[in-house]
Write a protein that holds these residues in place. Structure first.
Motif, PDB file in Angstrom:
ATOM      1  N   GLN A 150       0.834  -1.205   0.000  1.00  0.00           N
ATOM      2  CA  GLN A 150       0.000   0.000   0.000  1.00  0.00           C
ATOM      3  C   GLN A 150       0.868   1.253   0.000  1.00  0.00           C
ATOM      4  OE1 GLN A 150      -2.783  -0.001   3.221  1.00  0.00           O
ATOM      5  NE2 GLN A 150      -3.667   1.980   2.699  1.00  0.00           N
ATOM      6  N   ILE A 195      -7.127   0.748  -0.268  1.00  0.00           N
ATOM      7  CA  ILE A 195      -5.836   0.763  -0.952  1.00  0.00           C
ATOM      8  C   ILE A 195      -5.896   1.722  -2.139  1.00  0.00           C
ATOM      9  CG2 ILE A 195      -4.248  -0.623  -2.356  1.00  0.00           C
ATOM     10  CD1 ILE A 195      -4.852  -2.977  -0.511  1.00  0.00           C
ATOM     11  N   THR A 197      -5.610   5.194  -0.852  1.00  0.00           N
ATOM     12  CA  THR A 197      -4.226   5.587  -0.591  1.00  0.00           C
ATOM     13  C   THR A 197      -3.539   6.072  -1.856  1.00  0.00           C
ATOM     14  OG1 THR A 197      -4.070   4.001   1.222  1.00  0.00           O
ATOM     15  CG2 THR A 197      -1.999   4.792   0.293  1.00  0.00           C
TER      16      THR A 197
END
Length: 510
Positions: A313, A371, A374
């Motif tokens: 990530q 994810i 992010t």
């Protein structure tokens, strides 16, 4: 100046800026380190308390003290930097902070109890607060307009890289059951300050700082050390003259360099925008990025692989920051930032909807969406914020404006952390995934604020931005409005007459 010419002319400035910005790796490292250490059995046995089920655990109150202690220290460091760096310069302030950092890491490494650990976090937080604004101010002043967005957004990459290293270190130490499971991660913090400290001893000071101090020769020497000298069309005298012109222009528009001056006249609007940009970082849902691995564990992913997932990530975060470098020259800061916040709102709304399903597939979907969150965040909001805050603030009040803004960021982050803990904790509000609805709402409010208040500084010199703010141009018209900072209304006569044989037309071309 084109990007290619800027790279050829300012390679030394790029190197020095990258060196000072690398100090932010330490902040990202430690803040990510603490969260991972709470899952370490050895760390919990050393600093935690025995629970009824026979295991050791650091109480939630002390976890909050450790995390918020660092934030409190950062606020202190920010306020110190606002005064010290303007008086003694960026280089000396950085050297002093790095020296103190080396000493305070000993407190973390040898902490006999959790109380001492909190003290160590506060002391180290003071230095991290200094790094937060000093690095971004230095990066924005030693390079020309064309390089400014790349070097300021690089700071976000340093922060993400520190988190990436912390995840890797914890992945290697999590299986240890002795004191070195937590001492090794603390000791690795000594890797960063020593080489950066040695480099800073030889770093040139910002020519803008020399000009603010009335030291023309000092600014000239600094600019000579920051440039390659291989461009026959580049004139150091012309550049120094334009810096002095911008400084005098800002003195005419808003005299004074105190904290109070940040709230006067046209600088009040600039302070609001800079503070708002950094507060948006905390209110757009950034706080739940780290919970993707938590939801994946709930979906059935083995705990040991959660560290691998977090490293992947953060790797996406690094790629996202680099991706922003390719988009900024084409789309500008306002467009990317506003698009990013709007996209995060959509993602959070989808995550909140998934919270109504308790199936394994829904939990996998939540982890996957976070994810993606992010990647989008580090592609837009994360790095672009650093570019915006340095360009919107005036040069004379830059350090103090950034101090106020970063203090707002840290204070809001403390509030957001407390709210998130209550929202997700099963013994408190127990909102679970549906907490994303709350942060979707705050992200929507942030997007509305940005639409009306956030201007576009892409391609503008500091003097052009000064005129745009003086004329109170609407944020949505910043991009299309044409200004001439060298027209008769804004000319001045410098007492040292350093502009004696430099025409305003020549400066404008430069």
């Amino acid at each position: 100046m084109t990007l290619a010419r800027g790279l050829r002319l300012y390679p030394k400035a790029i190197g020095w800026s990258v060196l000072l910005s690398s100090a932010l790796v330490m902040e990202g490292y430690d803040l990510a380190l603490l969260g991972s250490l709470y899952a370490s059995p050895a760390f919990n046995q050393k600093y935690g308390r025995l629970t009824p089920n026979g295991t050791y655990k650091v109480p939630a109150s002390w976890q909050s003290a450790l995390s918020n202690g660092a934030r409190a220290g950062e606020v202190i460091g920010l306020l110190i930097n606002g005064v010290v760096s303007e008086r003694w310069g960026y280089r000396k302030t950085m050297v002093g902070a790095l020296t103190a950092m080396v000493a305070f890491i000993f407190v973390l490494f040898f902490a006999p109890n959790v109380e001492t650990l909190v003290v160590g976090e506060v002391l180290c937080g003071i230095e991290w607060g200094i790094f937060q604004t000093l690095a971004v101010s230095y990066a924005s002043e030693v390079c020309p307009v064309v390089l400014r967005p790349y070097l300021t957004t690089y700071i976000n990459m340093c922060w993400v890289f520190g988190q990436f290293v912390a995840a890797g270190v914890n992945r290697g130490a999590v299986q240890r059951h002795d004191q070195w499971a937590y001492r090794i991660p603390f000791a690795i913090q000594w890797v960063w300050p020593l080489p950066i400290l040695i480099g800073c001893l030889f770093a040139p000071e910002s020519p803008w700082w020399h000009v603010r101090k009335g030291d023309h020769e000092g600014a000239r020497r600094a600019l000579q050390r920051l440039t390659s000298g291989n461009d026959p069309n580049f004139s150091i005298d012309d550049t120094i003259a334009m810096i002095e012109h911008t400084n005098e222009l800002e003195k005419e528009l808003s005299a004074g360099t105190s904290y109070w001056d940040c709230f006067k006249g046209i600088d009040l609007r600039r302070t609001e925008i800079v503070c708002g940009v950094w507060i948006v970082q905390t209110l757009c849902g950034q706080n739940i990025m780290g919970y993707s691995t938590y939801f994946l564990v709930q979906a059935g992913l083995p705990t040991v692989h959660s560290f691998d997932m977090s490293m992947g990530q953060l790797g996406l975060g690094l790629l996202g920051t680099m991706g922003s470098w390719f988009l900024m020259p084409h789309f500008g800061r306002r467009t990317l930032h506003l698009t990013g916040v709007s996209t995060l709102f959509v993602i959070l709304f989808i995550v909140g909807c998934l919270g109504f399903s308790d199936t394994t597939s829904a939990k996998w979907a939540v982890g996957a969406m976070l994810i993606v969150f992010t990647f989008v965040y580090d592609f837009t909001v994360g790095p672009i914020s650093y570019s915006l805050v340095t360009e919107i603030s005036s040069t004379r009040l830059k350090t103090k404006t950034l101090v106020l803004a970063r203090s707002c960021y840290n204070i809001s982050n403390i509030v957001v952390n407390v709210l998130t803990n209550y929202q997700l904790n099963s013994t408190s509000w127990n909102w679970g995934v549906r907490a994303a609805y709350f942060w979707a709402g705050t992200a929507f409010i942030c997007a509305v604020w940005e639409f009306f208040r956030l201007p576009e500084p892409k391609g503008r010199t500091y003097s052009e931005l000064d005129i745009l703010f003086e004329q109170r141009v609407s944020a949505r018209k910043f991009k299309s409005t044409k200004v001439d900072p060298f027209d008769g209304e804004h000319q001045y006569t410098h007492p040292s007459e350093v502009m004696e044989d430099v025409s305003l037309e020549k400066i404008d071309k430069q």
